[in-house]
Motif scaffolding. Structure first.
Motif, mmCIF file in Angstrom:
data_model
loop_
_atom_site.group_PDB
_atom_site.id
_atom_site.type_symbol
_atom_site.label_atom_id
_atom_site.label_comp_id
_atom_site.label_asym_id
_atom_site.label_seq_id
_atom_site.Cartn_x
_atom_site.Cartn_y
_atom_site.Cartn_z
ATOM 1 N N SER A 62 -8.785 -8.649 -5.460
ATOM 2 C CA SER A 62 -8.235 -9.140 -4.196
ATOM 3 C C SER A 62 -9.285 -9.475 -3.159
ATOM 4 O O SER A 62 -9.198 -10.493 -2.487
ATOM 5 C CB SER A 62 -7.279 -8.098 -3.605
ATOM 6 N N GLY A 63 -10.301 -8.646 -3.052
ATOM 7 C CA GLY A 63 -11.203 -8.719 -1.907
ATOM 8 C C GLY A 63 -11.912 -10.042 -1.749
ATOM 9 O O GLY A 63 -11.810 -10.702 -0.728
ATOM 10 N N PHE A 122 -16.368 8.420 0.180
ATOM 11 C CA PHE A 122 -15.300 7.828 -0.620
ATOM 12 C C PHE A 122 -14.333 8.843 -1.205
ATOM 13 O O PHE A 122 -13.476 8.512 -2.020
ATOM 14 C CB PHE A 122 -15.910 6.991 -1.756
ATOM 15 N N ASP A 123 -14.521 10.139 -0.815
ATOM 16 C CA ASP A 123 -13.644 11.199 -1.294
ATOM 17 C C ASP A 123 -13.633 11.278 -2.822
ATOM 18 O O ASP A 123 -12.587 11.365 -3.465
ATOM 19 C CB ASP A 123 -12.221 10.986 -0.764
ATOM 20 N N ASP A 145 -16.628 1.137 -6.516
ATOM 21 C CA ASP A 145 -16.474 0.835 -7.947
ATOM 22 C C ASP A 145 -17.771 1.071 -8.712
ATOM 23 O O ASP A 145 -17.763 1.611 -9.824
ATOM 24 C CB ASP A 145 -16.017 -0.618 -8.134
ATOM 25 N N MET A 146 -18.897 0.652 -8.118
ATOM 26 C CA MET A 146 -20.185 0.824 -8.779
ATOM 27 C C MET A 146 -20.515 2.303 -8.960
ATOM 28 O O MET A 146 -20.926 2.739 -10.045
ATOM 29 C CB MET A 146 -21.285 0.131 -7.963
ATOM 30 N N VAL A 185 -14.637 -5.234 1.631
ATOM 31 C CA VAL A 185 -14.953 -5.682 0.269
ATOM 32 C C VAL A 185 -16.240 -5.016 -0.222
ATOM 33 O O VAL A 185 -16.335 -4.571 -1.373
ATOM 34 C CB VAL A 185 -15.087 -7.214 0.219
ATOM 35 N N ALA A 186 -17.230 -4.924 0.654
ATOM 36 C CA ALA A 186 -18.495 -4.286 0.274
ATOM 37 C C ALA A 186 -18.286 -2.815 -0.068
ATOM 38 O O ALA A 186 -18.853 -2.302 -1.045
ATOM 39 C CB ALA A 186 -19.513 -4.428 1.413
ATOM 40 N N ASN A 187 -17.464 -2.134 0.729
ATOM 41 C CA ASN A 187 -17.180 -0.722 0.456
ATOM 42 C C ASN A 187 -16.461 -0.542 -0.875
ATOM 43 O O ASN A 187 -16.740 0.377 -1.640
ATOM 44 C CB ASN A 187 -16.336 -0.132 1.588
#
Length: 486
Positions: free
Chosen positions: A422-423, A484-485, A450-451, A443-445
């Motif tokens: 989506s981003g 990011f918990d 994900d990385m 989007v960067a976050n």
């Protein structure tokens, strides 16, 4: 406190061992000859005996035989010089638990001593009660000794009673009485060496040595010396004659783990030994006759390695007289809690704890997790959880993050990544600045999250490895995980 008797004719050795072991919460008594040692053993009933093989009045063989005849359950550690290794291996056939070579290294001694006492106590406990799968209330259910003995091998390996385990040990029973070479396939930590040992224990060679060598842990330069031995002065650094694994295993079984890691040159020498059943030590001229059964293990297909040129095809066919597949732990879920109960029993003895079982949540976590490290990972998880547990049951809070959150992480892995789905595409449509669309920062976050998650999963949540792969320090990684918990 556990009691240890040390028998050595060198007063310095007695003094040093007593001082070191006493600091580690053992009661230690010493004797400087075999006669006094036997009297001491009779008087204090020790949990372990450490004795030098060479004593002034009697030999280590005589002392060991006497100890085992009177106190068969007491583990005995043999202290020996480097040149006495062959003798020490022969003494182990008479019932010694293990041998320790001089010079003595305190950390290695402590690990061996604790393991010997723990194994001896676990063996004695088996004669009375066996920790089986946890019951519905999370406590361990004792089972009858007769059933226990059918599930645990002589070497202490828990066989399991599910269909997969039954098929595995039917193959072991089939090939063990023969003299076939066997290739054992299985993932890392699945118990390949334990299966090899069980083949040996059920064979006609069971009273002869079983010698294991990890080919993946030995450099190319040392592999030849480890396998075949060497003569004194045969190369720089060869300060004394070394007996190789083939000689140590003569008459018995040699197990080569991760055999595909051997260099091509060593494979050529190994092929000659397998074909001719003779060998020479490096730098030696005398041919030594060999009667050794060879078992090998690999976590990759040797035929594929042969076709790619990594492994000699003729050597593969020499080894491939019989093949056994050791199943991964995730394919033995019906035995999961049986294995867990066995490891818990042993860990309780090692740590002096009395944890009785597992909570329902923990049992569900164990059954749902994929166990990439197999039995070795399960054992380590239970040791850690037992250490952290204060109550009668192991609770979820004592388990690693990746096990408790495995289903959530797997679900995330199966979903399209937010940045991809989506981003970025939505950002390109957001030229008019609509605030309902994601921002560049969002989007960067998402991409950063994900990385980090992908790398953490790849390294099984090893934070140090993940930080190195991400090219950040551990503190930064911990801050990101908190952000990011994760």
């Amino acid at each position: 406190m556990k009691k240890i008797v040390v028998v050595d004719d060198e007063a310095d050795i007695c003094f040093l061992l007593k001082r070191f072991l006493s600091k580690n919460d053992f009661i230690v008594e010493t004797a400087q000859n075999g006669k006094d040692g036997l009297a001491l053993i009779e008087s204090i009933s020790p949990d372990l005996v450490m004795t030098d093989f060479r004593l002034g009045d009697i030999t280590g063989t005589e002392l060991l035989t006497t100890i085992k005849s009177k106190r068969p359950n007491v583990p005995v550690l043999i202290i020996t010089g480097y040149s006495d290794i062959k003798v020490a291996v022969n003494v182990m056939k008479l019932g010694a638990y293990d041998y320790i070579t001089k010079p003595l290294f305190p950390d290695e001694i402590l690990v061996t001593v604790k393991k010997a006492i723990a194994d001896a106590e676990a063996s004695q406990n088996e004669d009375q009660q066996y920790v089986a799968p946890a019951s519905s209330d999370g406590t361990a259910d004792p089972v009858k000794p007769a059933r226990k003995s059918s599930l645990r091998t002589k070497a202490g390996y828990v066989m399991g009673n599910g269909e997969v385990s039954d098929n595995l040990f039917k193959q072991v029973d089939l090939v063990a009485p023969t003299n076939f070479s066997v290739i054992i396939y299985g993932e890392s930590g699945s118990g390949k060496e334990a299966i090899a040992q069980e083949i040996h224990n059920r064979s006609r060679r069971k009273d002869m040595p079983f010698v294991a060598m990890d080919c993946g842990a030995i450099s190319k330069e040392l592999a030849g010396s480890e396998l075949f031995g060497h003569e004194k002065g045969s190369f720089t650094g060869a300060l004394q004659t070394k007996i190789g694994h083939f000689e140590l295993a003569n008459g018995g079984t040699l197990f080569l783990d991760e055999v595909s890691n051997l260099s091509y040159e060593i494979q050529v020498a190994l092929l000659r030994v397998v074909q001719e059943r003779k060998m020479r030590r490096i730098g030696g001229s005398k041919e030594i006759d060999l009667d050794v059964r060879i078992l090998v293990a690999s976590n990759e297909r040797l035929l594929d390695s042969a076709r790619s040129g990594k492994f000699r095809e003729d050597l593969y066919y020499r080894f491939n007289e019989f093949t056994i597949e050791v199943p991964a732990l995730r394919n033995r879920r019906e035995d999961m809690m049986l294995f867990a109960g066995s490891f818990l029993e042993t860990t309780n003895v090692e740590l002096g704890k009395n944890v009785k079982g597992f909570s329902e949540e923990v049992k569900n976590d164990f059954l749902n997790y994929s166990w990439p490290g197999n039995l070795r990972e399960l054992k380590n998880v239970i040791k850690r959880a037992t250490l952290l547990s204060d109550g009668e049951l192991i609770e979820e809070k004592a388990l690693p993050f990746e096990i408790v959150n495995y289903k959530r992480l797997k679900d995330l892995d199966d979903e399209p990544t937010p940045a991809a789905s989506s981003g970025i595409s939505q950002l390109s449509d957001n030229a008019d600045g609509d605030d309902t669309k994601p921002s560049l920062k969002t989007v960067a976050n998402e991409a950063e999250y994900d990385m980090i998650m992908q790398v953490l999963r790849d390294v099984n949540f090893n934070k140090s490895k993940a930080a190195r792969l991400l090219n950040i320090d551990r503190k930064t990684l911990y801050n990101k995980m908190k952000q990011f918990d994760i």
